[in-house]
Design a protein around this motif. Structure first.
Motif, PDB file in Angstrom:
ATOM      1  N   GLN A 137       1.701  -1.602   7.394  1.00 43.75           N
ATOM      2  CA  GLN A 137       2.412  -1.889   8.437  1.00 43.75           C
ATOM      3  C   GLN A 137       2.463  -3.009   9.192  1.00 43.75           C
ATOM      4  OE1 GLN A 137       4.469   0.983   9.183  1.00 43.75           O
ATOM      5  NE2 GLN A 137       3.477   1.429   7.067  1.00 43.75           N
ATOM      6  N   PHE A 138       1.566  -4.145   8.846  1.00 45.07           N
ATOM      7  CA  PHE A 138       1.648  -5.202   9.483  1.00 45.07           C
ATOM      8  C   PHE A 138       2.035  -6.373   8.759  1.00 45.07           C
ATOM      9  CE2 PHE A 138      -1.213  -2.612  11.673  1.00 45.07           C
ATOM     10  CZ  PHE A 138      -1.488  -3.332  12.906  1.00 45.07           C
ATOM     11  N   PRO A 139       2.765  -7.664   9.019  1.00 44.89           N
ATOM     12  CA  PRO A 139       3.447  -8.303   8.303  1.00 44.89           C
ATOM     13  C   PRO A 139       2.840  -9.313   7.466  1.00 44.89           C
ATOM     14  CG  PRO A 139       3.071  -9.300  10.627  1.00 44.89           C
ATOM     15  CD  PRO A 139       2.982  -7.778  10.896  1.00 44.89           C
ATOM     16  N   GLY A 140       1.343  -9.261   7.469  1.00 40.69           N
ATOM     17  CA  GLY A 140       0.595 -10.181   6.499  1.00 40.69           C
ATOM     18  C   GLY A 140       0.825  -9.708   5.093  1.00 40.69           C
ATOM     19  N   ASP A 141       0.968  -8.389   4.925  1.00 38.01           N
ATOM     20  CA  ASP A 141       1.271  -7.845   3.648  1.00 38.01           C
ATOM     21  C   ASP A 141       2.431  -8.150   3.124  1.00 38.01           C
ATOM     22  OD1 ASP A 141      -0.135  -5.516   1.782  1.00 38.01           O
ATOM     23  OD2 ASP A 141       2.066  -4.821   1.919  1.00 38.01           O
ATOM     24  N   LEU A 142       3.516  -8.173   3.735  1.00 41.72           N
ATOM     25  CA  LEU A 142       4.781  -8.754   3.276  1.00 41.72           C
ATOM     26  C   LEU A 142       4.799 -10.216   3.124  1.00 41.72           C
ATOM     27  CD1 LEU A 142       7.698  -8.147   2.420  1.00 41.72           C
ATOM     28  CD2 LEU A 142       8.343  -8.253   5.101  1.00 41.72           C
ATOM     29  N   ALA A 143       4.035 -10.858   3.669  1.00 42.77           N
ATOM     30  CA  ALA A 143       3.908 -12.373   3.703  1.00 42.77           C
ATOM     31  C   ALA A 143       3.291 -12.902   2.547  1.00 42.77           C
ATOM     32  CB  ALA A 143       3.103 -13.018   4.916  1.00 42.77           C
ATOM     33  N   PHE A 144       2.359 -12.097   2.051  1.00 43.72           N
ATOM     34  CA  PHE A 144       1.689 -12.399   0.805  1.00 43.72           C
ATOM     35  C   PHE A 144       2.479 -12.164  -0.352  1.00 43.72           C
ATOM     36  CE2 PHE A 144      -0.919 -11.607  -2.996  1.00 43.72           C
ATOM     37  CZ  PHE A 144      -1.974 -12.446  -2.680  1.00 43.72           C
ATOM     38  N   SER A 145       3.425 -11.045  -0.383  1.00 39.27           N
ATOM     39  CA  SER A 145       4.281 -10.785  -1.330  1.00 39.27           C
ATOM     40  C   SER A 145       5.481 -11.858  -1.483  1.00 39.27           C
ATOM     41  CB  SER A 145       4.815  -9.533  -1.129  1.00 39.27           C
ATOM     42  OG  SER A 145       4.184  -8.318  -1.162  1.00 39.27           O
ATOM     43  N   ARG A 146       5.980 -12.415  -0.286  1.00 35.50           N
ATOM     44  CA  ARG A 146       6.798 -13.373  -0.060  1.00 35.50           C
ATOM     45  C   ARG A 146       6.208 -14.646  -0.945  1.00 35.50           C
ATOM     46  NH1 ARG A 146       8.681 -12.251   5.934  1.00 35.50           N
ATOM     47  NH2 ARG A 146      10.443 -10.651   5.545  1.00 35.50           N
ATOM     48  N   LEU A 147       5.029 -14.999  -0.400  1.00 34.25           N
ATOM     49  CA  LEU A 147       4.397 -16.171  -1.005  1.00 34.25           C
ATOM     50  C   LEU A 147       4.062 -16.053  -2.514  1.00 34.25           C
ATOM     51  CD1 LEU A 147       2.119 -16.828   2.042  1.00 34.25           C
ATOM     52  CD2 LEU A 147       3.796 -18.273   1.459  1.00 34.25           C
ATOM     53  N   LEU A 148       3.770 -15.207  -2.966  1.00 35.62           N
ATOM     54  CA  LEU A 148       3.244 -14.939  -4.573  1.00 35.62           C
ATOM     55  C   LEU A 148       4.322 -14.392  -5.358  1.00 35.62           C
ATOM     56  CD1 LEU A 148       0.448 -15.901  -5.497  1.00 35.62           C
ATOM     57  CD2 LEU A 148       0.498 -15.778  -3.029  1.00 35.62           C
ATOM     58  N   GLY A 149       5.393 -13.820  -4.638  1.00 33.55           N
ATOM     59  CA  GLY A 149       6.343 -13.245  -5.668  1.00 33.55           C
ATOM     60  C   GLY A 149       5.984 -12.259  -6.602  1.00 33.55           C
ATOM     61  N   ASP A 150       6.394 -12.164  -7.690  1.00 36.62           N
ATOM     62  CA  ASP A 150       6.064 -11.425  -8.818  1.00 36.62           C
ATOM     63  C   ASP A 150       4.626 -11.581  -9.131  1.00 36.62           C
ATOM     64  OD1 ASP A 150       6.026 -13.789 -10.270  1.00 36.62           O
ATOM     65  OD2 ASP A 150       7.541 -13.287 -11.466  1.00 36.62           O
ATOM     66  N   ARG A 151       3.726 -12.385  -8.698  1.00 39.95           N
ATOM     67  CA  ARG A 151       2.256 -12.513  -8.973  1.00 39.95           C
ATOM     68  C   ARG A 151       1.358 -11.854  -8.105  1.00 39.95           C
ATOM     69  NH1 ARG A 151       1.697 -16.443 -12.604  1.00 39.95           N
ATOM     70  NH2 ARG A 151      -0.131 -15.058 -13.237  1.00 39.95           N
ATOM     71  N   ARG A 152       1.932 -10.950  -7.060  1.00 38.90           N
ATOM     72  CA  ARG A 152       1.038 -10.182  -6.203  1.00 38.90           C
ATOM     73  C   ARG A 152       0.108  -9.360  -6.965  1.00 38.90           C
ATOM     74  NH1 ARG A 152       1.021  -7.597  -0.872  1.00 38.90           N
ATOM     75  NH2 ARG A 152      -0.439  -5.928  -1.221  1.00 38.90           N
ATOM     76  N   ASP A 153       0.795  -8.419  -7.818  1.00 42.23           N
ATOM     77  CA  ASP A 153      -0.094  -7.534  -8.726  1.00 42.23           C
ATOM     78  C   ASP A 153      -0.973  -8.043  -9.527  1.00 42.23           C
ATOM     79  OD1 ASP A 153       1.302  -5.366  -7.729  1.00 42.23           O
ATOM     80  OD2 ASP A 153       2.553  -4.901  -9.262  1.00 42.23           O
ATOM     81  N   ASP A 154      -0.728  -9.347 -10.088  1.00 41.11           N
ATOM     82  CA  ASP A 154      -1.561 -10.248 -10.943  1.00 41.11           C
ATOM     83  C   ASP A 154      -2.691 -10.592 -10.042  1.00 41.11           C
ATOM     84  OD1 ASP A 154       0.073  -9.995 -12.996  1.00 41.11           O
ATOM     85  OD2 ASP A 154       0.781 -12.009 -12.801  1.00 41.11           O
ATOM     86  N   ALA A 155      -2.479 -10.996  -8.704  1.00 40.74           N
ATOM     87  CA  ALA A 155      -3.793 -11.234  -7.753  1.00 40.74           C
ATOM     88  C   ALA A 155      -4.490 -10.088  -7.433  1.00 40.74           C
ATOM     89  CB  ALA A 155      -2.896 -11.737  -6.398  1.00 40.74           C
ATOM     90  N   ALA A 156      -3.751  -9.143  -7.223  1.00 42.04           N
ATOM     91  CA  ALA A 156      -4.899  -7.952  -7.039  1.00 42.04           C
ATOM     92  C   ALA A 156      -5.512  -7.411  -8.027  1.00 42.04           C
ATOM     93  CB  ALA A 156      -3.797  -6.729  -6.474  1.00 42.04           C
TER      94      ALA A 156
END
Length: 238
Positions: A83-102
């Protein structure tokens, strides 16, 4: 001195305990995972900001959505990180690599994938909140921000490679105010128990992980991916 020293000294062990309880992980796992997520965020923003358009995009992202108020809402953040913008910011910065990072954080720390995803949202919101609050105080412009991001990314790379950190080096683009102020936030007490939790934890090689996640075409270099990262980030901002 790395960005994680500053981040963790501002947060404190008690808050790491609280995060751990909310994401279903141990405090040591939470510290180790945060120690990966924070430099990854800084490195991603640093690389994107190496183009003028990318620097403007990162500046707009922080100044429009991260004013530091999240630091007064930590219990709500821990309970509802998406519910906070940092979560979306990470997705914007990493794009399709978010799940790889997690997945990397999960594999490296032993926490579950669900815990890793929650920690990404929490750590991103706190880091960007800290930076946004300081930027407002320092009246930071996009050139100062880009310089600061790249200074911290370079410091982390030097430290991990075993080179002597050059904390006193003057930033080339005029970022000294923000850079120096953030260094001053760390205090003189060291990491204490937080530092002990980092000893021997995980695979190590954070910058190797950073490069792997930001190397879009898997050629071993992120240099030729900078414009692609900036372009993708700016497209997601529209």
């Amino acid at each position: 001195m790395t960005i994680f020293n500053i981040y963790s000294s501002q947060l404190g062990e008690q808050q790491f305990d609280a995060i751990a309880q909310n994401i279903g992980a141990t405090t040591a796992q939470t510290v180790q995972g945060s120690n990966q997520i924070v430099p990854l965020m800084i490195s991603a923003m640093a690389r994107i900001s190496r183009s003028d358009a990318g620097a403007q995009g990162v500046y707009d992202l922080i100044t429009s959505e991260h004013d530091g108020s999240v630091l007064r809402q930590l219990p709500n953040l821990y309970a509802n990180p998406t519910q906070f913008p940092g979560d979306l910011a990470f997705s914007r910065l990493l794009g399709d690599r978010r799940d790889d990072a997690a997945q990397y954080v999960s594999d490296d720390t032993g926490m579950s994938m669900a815990s890793s995803q929650k920690l990404i949202g929490i750590s991103s919101s706190i880091l960007l909140g800290m930076m946004g609050g300081m930027m407002r105080q320092q009246k930071t412009d996009k050139a100062m921000l880009a310089s600061t991001l790249n200074d911290f990314a370079a410091m982390h790379e030097r430290q991990e490679s075993g080179e002597e950190p050059v904390a006193a080096a003057a930033p080339e683009q005029g970022g000294g105010g923000l850079f120096s102020s953030m260094l001053g936030m760390a205090g003189m007490s060291g990491l204490g128990n937080i530092g002990a939790m980092l000893q021997g934890g995980g695979k190590g090689g954070i910058m190797k992980m950073v490069t792997g996640l930001l190397d879009r075409n898997r050629d071993g270099s992120v240099i030729d991916d900078l414009m692609g990262m900036a372009g993708g980030f700016l497209a997601n901002r529209k």
